[in-house]
Design an enzyme around this catalytic site. Structure first.
Site, PDB file in Angstrom:
ATOM      1  N   CYS A 167       5.562  12.151  10.845  1.00  8.40           N
ATOM      2  CA  CYS A 167       5.231  13.442  11.463  1.00  8.40           C
ATOM      3  C   CYS A 167       6.276  13.838  12.489  1.00  8.40           C
ATOM      4  CB  CYS A 167       3.853  13.356  12.110  1.00  8.40           C
ATOM      5  SG  CYS A 167       3.703  12.025  13.306  1.00  8.40           S
TER       6      CYS A 167
ATOM      7  N   TRP B 257      -1.445   8.502   4.989  1.00  4.44           N
ATOM      8  CA  TRP B 257      -0.943   7.309   4.307  1.00  4.44           C
ATOM      9  C   TRP B 257       0.362   6.781   4.876  1.00  4.44           C
ATOM     10  CZ3 TRP B 257       3.777   9.036   2.918  1.00  4.44           C
ATOM     11  CH2 TRP B 257       3.919  10.390   2.606  1.00  4.44           C
TER      12      TRP B 257
ATOM     13  N   GLY C 231      -1.203  20.403  16.441  1.00  2.00           N
ATOM     14  CA  GLY C 231      -2.504  19.824  16.771  1.00  2.00           C
ATOM     15  C   GLY C 231      -2.971  20.085  18.178  1.00  2.00           C
TER      16      GLY C 231
ATOM     17  N   ASP D 207       0.829  -1.210   0.000  1.00  2.00           N
ATOM     18  CA  ASP D 207       0.000   0.000   0.000  1.00  2.00           C
ATOM     19  C   ASP D 207       0.869   1.269   0.000  1.00  2.00           C
ATOM     20  OD1 ASP D 207      -2.698   0.464  -0.226  1.00  2.00           O
ATOM     21  OD2 ASP D 207      -3.143   0.374   1.908  1.00  2.00           O
TER      22      ASP D 207
ATOM     23  N   GLU E  19       7.493  21.802   6.723  1.00  2.00           N
ATOM     24  CA  GLU E  19       7.571  20.343   6.799  1.00  2.00           C
ATOM     25  C   GLU E  19       7.794  19.769   5.406  1.00  2.00           C
ATOM     26  OE1 GLU E  19       3.955  18.112   7.612  1.00  2.00           O
ATOM     27  OE2 GLU E  19       5.073  16.790   8.957  1.00  2.00           O
TER      28      GLU E  19
ATOM     29  N   LEU F  65     -20.065  22.703  16.406  1.00  2.00           N
ATOM     30  CA  LEU F  65     -19.633  22.567  17.806  1.00  2.00           C
ATOM     31  C   LEU F  65     -19.276  21.117  18.117  1.00  2.00           C
ATOM     32  CD1 LEU F  65     -21.969  24.948  19.821  1.00  2.00           C
ATOM     33  CD2 LEU F  65     -19.591  25.275  19.185  1.00  2.00           C
TER      34      LEU F  65
ATOM     35  N   GLU G 201      -4.152  15.477  15.090  1.00  2.00           N
ATOM     36  CA  GLU G 201      -2.727  15.106  15.154  1.00  2.00           C
ATOM     37  C   GLU G 201      -2.116  15.549  13.833  1.00  2.00           C
ATOM     38  OE1 GLU G 201      -1.535  14.013  17.844  1.00  2.00           O
ATOM     39  OE2 GLU G 201      -3.004  12.786  18.897  1.00  2.00           O
TER      40      GLU G 201
ATOM     41  N   LYS H 186     -12.076   6.870   7.235  1.00  3.08           N
ATOM     42  CA  LYS H 186     -11.715   7.264   5.867  1.00  3.08           C
ATOM     43  C   LYS H 186     -10.193   7.268   5.738  1.00  3.08           C
ATOM     44  CE  LYS H 186     -10.621  10.688   3.491  1.00  3.08           C
ATOM     45  NZ  LYS H 186      -9.726   9.962   2.534  1.00  3.08           N
ATOM     46  N   PRO H 187      -9.672   6.251   5.025  1.00  2.00           N
ATOM     47  CA  PRO H 187      -8.216   6.205   4.844  1.00  2.00           C
ATOM     48  C   PRO H 187      -7.777   7.185   3.775  1.00  2.00           C
ATOM     49  CG  PRO H 187      -9.250   4.359   3.709  1.00  2.00           C
ATOM     50  CD  PRO H 187     -10.369   5.125   4.377  1.00  2.00           C
TER      51      PRO H 187
ATOM     52  N   LYS I 226       0.966  23.707  19.498  1.00  2.00           N
ATOM     53  CA  LYS I 226       0.981  24.733  18.434  1.00  2.00           C
ATOM     54  C   LYS I 226       0.321  24.174  17.150  1.00  2.00           C
ATOM     55  CE  LYS I 226       5.215  26.810  18.642  1.00  2.00           C
ATOM     56  NZ  LYS I 226       6.679  26.740  18.881  1.00  2.00           N
TER      57      LYS I 226
ATOM     58  N   THR J 165      -4.915  20.766   6.293  1.00  2.00           N
ATOM     59  CA  THR J 165      -6.178  20.001   6.321  1.00  2.00           C
ATOM     60  C   THR J 165      -6.791  20.056   7.719  1.00  2.00           C
ATOM     61  OG1 THR J 165      -5.041  18.456   4.838  1.00  2.00           O
ATOM     62  CG2 THR J 165      -7.217  17.817   5.608  1.00  2.00           C
TER      63      THR J 165
HETATM   64  P1  NAD Z   1      -3.448  15.112   4.396  1.00  2.00           P
HETATM   65  O1  NAD Z   1      -3.820  16.165   5.375  1.00  2.00           O
HETATM   66  O2  NAD Z   1      -3.302  15.493   2.982  1.00  2.00           O
HETATM   67  O3  NAD Z   1      -4.533  13.931   4.422  1.00  2.00           O
HETATM   68  C1  NAD Z   1      -4.857  13.230   5.610  1.00  2.00           C
HETATM   69  C2  NAD Z   1      -6.261  12.647   5.454  1.00  2.00           C
HETATM   70  O4  NAD Z   1      -7.196  13.713   5.370  1.00  2.00           O
HETATM   71  C3  NAD Z   1      -6.460  11.817   4.190  1.00  2.00           C
HETATM   72  O5  NAD Z   1      -7.312  10.732   4.485  1.00  2.00           O
HETATM   73  C4  NAD Z   1      -7.137  12.806   3.249  1.00  2.00           C
HETATM   74  O6  NAD Z   1      -7.890  12.179   2.242  1.00  2.00           O
HETATM   75  C5  NAD Z   1      -8.019  13.551   4.229  1.00  2.00           C
HETATM   76  N1  NAD Z   1      -8.454  14.879   3.803  1.00  2.00           N
HETATM   77  C6  NAD Z   1      -7.805  15.735   2.968  1.00  2.00           C
HETATM   78  N2  NAD Z   1      -8.533  16.869   2.836  1.00  2.00           N
HETATM   79  C7  NAD Z   1      -9.641  16.730   3.604  1.00  2.00           C
HETATM   80  C8  NAD Z   1     -10.765  17.557   3.893  1.00  2.00           C
HETATM   81  N3  NAD Z   1     -10.893  18.768   3.361  1.00  2.00           N
HETATM   82  N4  NAD Z   1     -11.704  17.095   4.733  1.00  2.00           N
HETATM   83  C9  NAD Z   1     -11.562  15.884   5.307  1.00  2.00           C
HETATM   84  N5  NAD Z   1     -10.541  15.053   5.064  1.00  2.00           N
HETATM   85  C10 NAD Z   1      -9.584  15.470   4.225  1.00  2.00           C
HETATM   86  O7  NAD Z   1      -2.128  14.433   4.951  1.00  2.00           O
HETATM   87  P2  NAD Z   1      -1.262  13.270   4.288  1.00  2.00           P
HETATM   88  O8  NAD Z   1      -0.491  13.815   3.147  1.00  2.00           O
HETATM   89  O9  NAD Z   1      -2.111  12.062   4.073  1.00  2.00           O
HETATM   90  O10 NAD Z   1      -0.277  12.924   5.500  1.00  2.00           O
HETATM   91  C11 NAD Z   1       0.888  13.629   5.760  1.00  2.00           C
HETATM   92  C12 NAD Z   1       0.675  14.615   6.904  1.00  2.00           C
HETATM   93  O11 NAD Z   1       0.175  13.935   8.053  1.00  2.00           O
HETATM   94  C13 NAD Z   1       1.969  15.267   7.346  1.00  2.00           C
HETATM   95  O12 NAD Z   1       1.767  16.631   7.564  1.00  2.00           O
HETATM   96  C14 NAD Z   1       2.273  14.559   8.669  1.00  2.00           C
HETATM   97  O13 NAD Z   1       3.085  15.306   9.540  1.00  2.00           O
HETATM   98  C15 NAD Z   1       0.904  14.330   9.198  1.00  2.00           C
HETATM   99  N6  NAD Z   1       0.908  13.255  10.196  1.00  2.00           N
HETATM  100  C16 NAD Z   1       0.718  13.596  11.507  1.00  2.00           C
HETATM  101  C17 NAD Z   1       0.771  12.600  12.487  1.00  2.00           C
HETATM  102  C18 NAD Z   1       0.574  12.942  13.944  1.00  2.00           C
HETATM  103  O14 NAD Z   1       0.277  12.027  14.715  1.00  2.00           O
HETATM  104  N7  NAD Z   1       0.725  14.189  14.368  1.00  2.00           N
HETATM  105  C19 NAD Z   1       0.990  11.272  12.121  1.00  2.00           C
HETATM  106  C20 NAD Z   1       1.173  10.972  10.773  1.00  2.00           C
HETATM  107  C21 NAD Z   1       1.121  11.974   9.817  1.00  2.00           C
END
Ligand code: NAD
Length: 487
Positions: A281, A148, A455, A90, A382, A241, A247, A172-173, A452, A229
């Site tokens: 992250c 992902w 999250g 995947d 980032e 609300l 995260e 929703k993955p 900050k 996002t």
């Molecule tokens: P992303 O924000 O692009 O997407 C994350 C998820 O949100 C996906 O399932 C995507 O389809 C969904 N999404 C996108 N737009 C949306 C919307 N408008 N409404 C609802 N859902 C929406 O992030 P990514 O590229 O998949 O992952 C990388 C990011 O995730 C990096 O910034 C990384 O630091 C962060 N991350 C944070 C943690 C943590 O625990 N703090 C862990 C892993 C990854």
């Protein structure tokens, strides 16, 4: 034909766009699923509301619900190798890493099963003729939206506490990685979690993610992903609300003092930034080194970086696999070009590796950049790739000012033999997690939360269960006579 998805307890073709999982090591197709449409979201949420309100789930005694979660953990364990291979297909992570992630997913279900059956409500001190209690109830239907980079672990990290708390979950993955989430949905059903309690809806975030979050019957969202996002989701949730757990991204500092055990620090810095091919992250992407040892430390770091085994994710010995996609690698390349234009010097990496079949996949070499300041673009934004920016510091105050000069506050690593200094500095760093003489260690029993722009709201730990619940107070009257006020 594209594979079906899990909508309200039924496996059926979603009516939305097909979602394709591409193997990042060679660009081949790992699977295609019939993604969800907004109508599918409505159907899944309607089924979730019904299933969650059913006394069979709502009133299930905690030890019975825990037994279901233990069963989920057992099935994950039984299918450990298959799930690890699926996760590798995947998102292209090395098998060594996906095996560890699957083991942690099983542990997460077990932990929250235990948390569920041992959680206690409280009798609170009363101030009158009544018995007062603080109790907890499920939030209702919870949206779990995941990225992902470590799907089997991040999906489990939301599913397990949300189910332990008695909710229904719409998972929703991310678009790149639909396969493991669907498999987890299948395992939940097989373990005996009632149909409708878990739906898995792959689809575009801006369409399906939005539809789930904005649905009036979804009462909470737990999101892991990028900060942009996350902020958009926080706005949508504010309109309803609706509580959120966010995260988000990071730009974590790793700090090496002049008294550090250098071999430990070198290994820790390398693991912190280059494991997961930097797509983490909590990647330690800003390296602060005491000026007294800066040159020597960088020399050792560069030498060790050259020995990393970048390559086939299927090989047990591979330490670094490819990036998730061609587009993501291009974004990393643009950052490295930006570093160059701002005066940075690439000490190692800074290019695609060649030979060994690398051309088929989305590989990028582990990269160390020197010669910039903390104000540079690559030190502030980032990158989410295998790029570390090395920065010297002069004393604790200078270090703390630089390390905290970031919109993010997710994690920090600190290498020193002086435990007093570790405590002093560690307390002043603005981040949700501090690692002292180690990095990227995780325990499901220890809370994880960003500060900050990284999250809010915590996951993991016993309180991680409560974050998927609502608090309710009970007052039980003990008066022998009617309330006198009305007389
Ligand atoms: P992303 O924000 O692009 O997407 C994350 C998820 O949100 C996906 O399932 C995507 O389809 C969904 N999404 C996108 N737009 C949306 C919307 N408008 N409404 C609802 N859902 C929406 O992030 P990514 O590229 O998949 O992952 C990388 C990011 O995730 C990096 O910034 C990384 O630091 C962060 N991350 C944070 C943690 C943590 O625990 N703090 C862990 C892993 C990854």
């Amino acid at each position: 034909m594209a594979d079906p998805i899990l909508i309200g307890g039924d496996w059926k073709a979603g009516q939305g766009d097909v979602v394709t999982s591409i193997y990042p090591a060679d660009g081949s197709v790992s699977g295609e699923v019939a993604g969800a449409s907004p109508d599918d979201v409505n159907a899944a949420v309607a089924a979730a509301v019904k299933a969650q309100a059913d006394p069979g789930w709502r009133d299930m005694l905690p030890h019975m619900r825990a037994a279901l979660l233990y069963r989920v953990a057992d099935i994950i364990q039984e299918r450990h190798e298959a799930l690890a291979q699926l996760q590798r297909r995947d998102n292209g992570k090395p098998i060594m890493e996906t095996r560890a992630l699957v083991a942690s997913a099983a542990g997460t279900f077990r932990y929250f099963g235990a948390a569920c059956e041992t959680a206690e409500d409280e009798v609170t001190p009363s101030r009158g003729p009544y018995l007062s209690m603080s109790t907890w109830e499920p939030a209702g239907v919870v949206a779990a939206i995941t990225p992902w980079n470590s799907p089997v672990a991040s999906d489990a990290q939301k599913l397990a506490p949300a189910l332990a708390a008695g909710n229904a979950v719409i998972l929703k993955p991310a678009g790149h990685t639909p396969l493991v989430a669907l498999e987890l949905g299948r395992i939940c059903l097989e373990a005996g979690i009632p149909p409708g309690i878990v739906s898995v809806l792959p689809g575009a975030g801006s369409v399906i993610g939005n539809a789930i979050i904005q649905h009036p019957d979804v009462r909470m969202v737990s999101f892991t992903g990028g900060t942009t996002t996350g902020k958009a989701i926080a706005h949508m949730a504010a309109d309803k609300l609706m509580p959120t757990i966010l995260e988000l991204g990071g730009k974590s500092p790793t700090i090496v003092f002049d008294d550090a055990e250098i071999d430990h620090a070198v290994n820790g810095v390398i693991f912190g930034i280059f494991s997961s091919a930097g797509q983490s992250c909590i990647a330690g992407s800003r390296l602060f080194v005491d000026r007294a040892i800066y040159d020597d430390f960088l020399e050792a770091l560069v030498a060790k970086t050259r020995t990393l085994r970048v390559g086939d994710p299927e090989d047990d010995r591979t330490q670094m696999g490819p990036q998730i996609s061609a587009a993501h690698r291009e974004s990393i390349e643009a950052y490295v070009a930006r570093a160059d234009s701002e005066g940075g010097k690439v000490l190692v990496g800074g290019a695609r590796p060649s030979g060994n079949g690398f051309e088929q996949g989305f590989y990028y070499a582990p990269t160390v950049i020197d010669g910039l300041t903390n104000a540079s673009t690559v030190a502030q934004e980032e990158i989410f790739g295998p790029v570390v920016v090395a920065l010297p510091f002069d004393g604790e105050d200078d270090l703390i000012a630089q390390a905290n000069d970031s919109v993010y506050g997710l994690a920090c690593g600190l290498w020193t033999r002086d435990y007093r200094r570790a405590w002093r500095v560690g307390r002043r760093i603005q981040s949700g997690t501090m690692w002292v003489n180690t990095y990227k260690q995780f325990s499901i029993s220890t809370p994880f939360a960003g500060w900050k722009d990284s999250g809010w709201g915590a996951e993991k730990g016993r309180l991680g269960l409560r974050n998927y619940m609502r608090q309710k107070s009970f007052y039980w009257g003990l008066n022998d006579t009617p309330i006198p006020w009305a007389d």
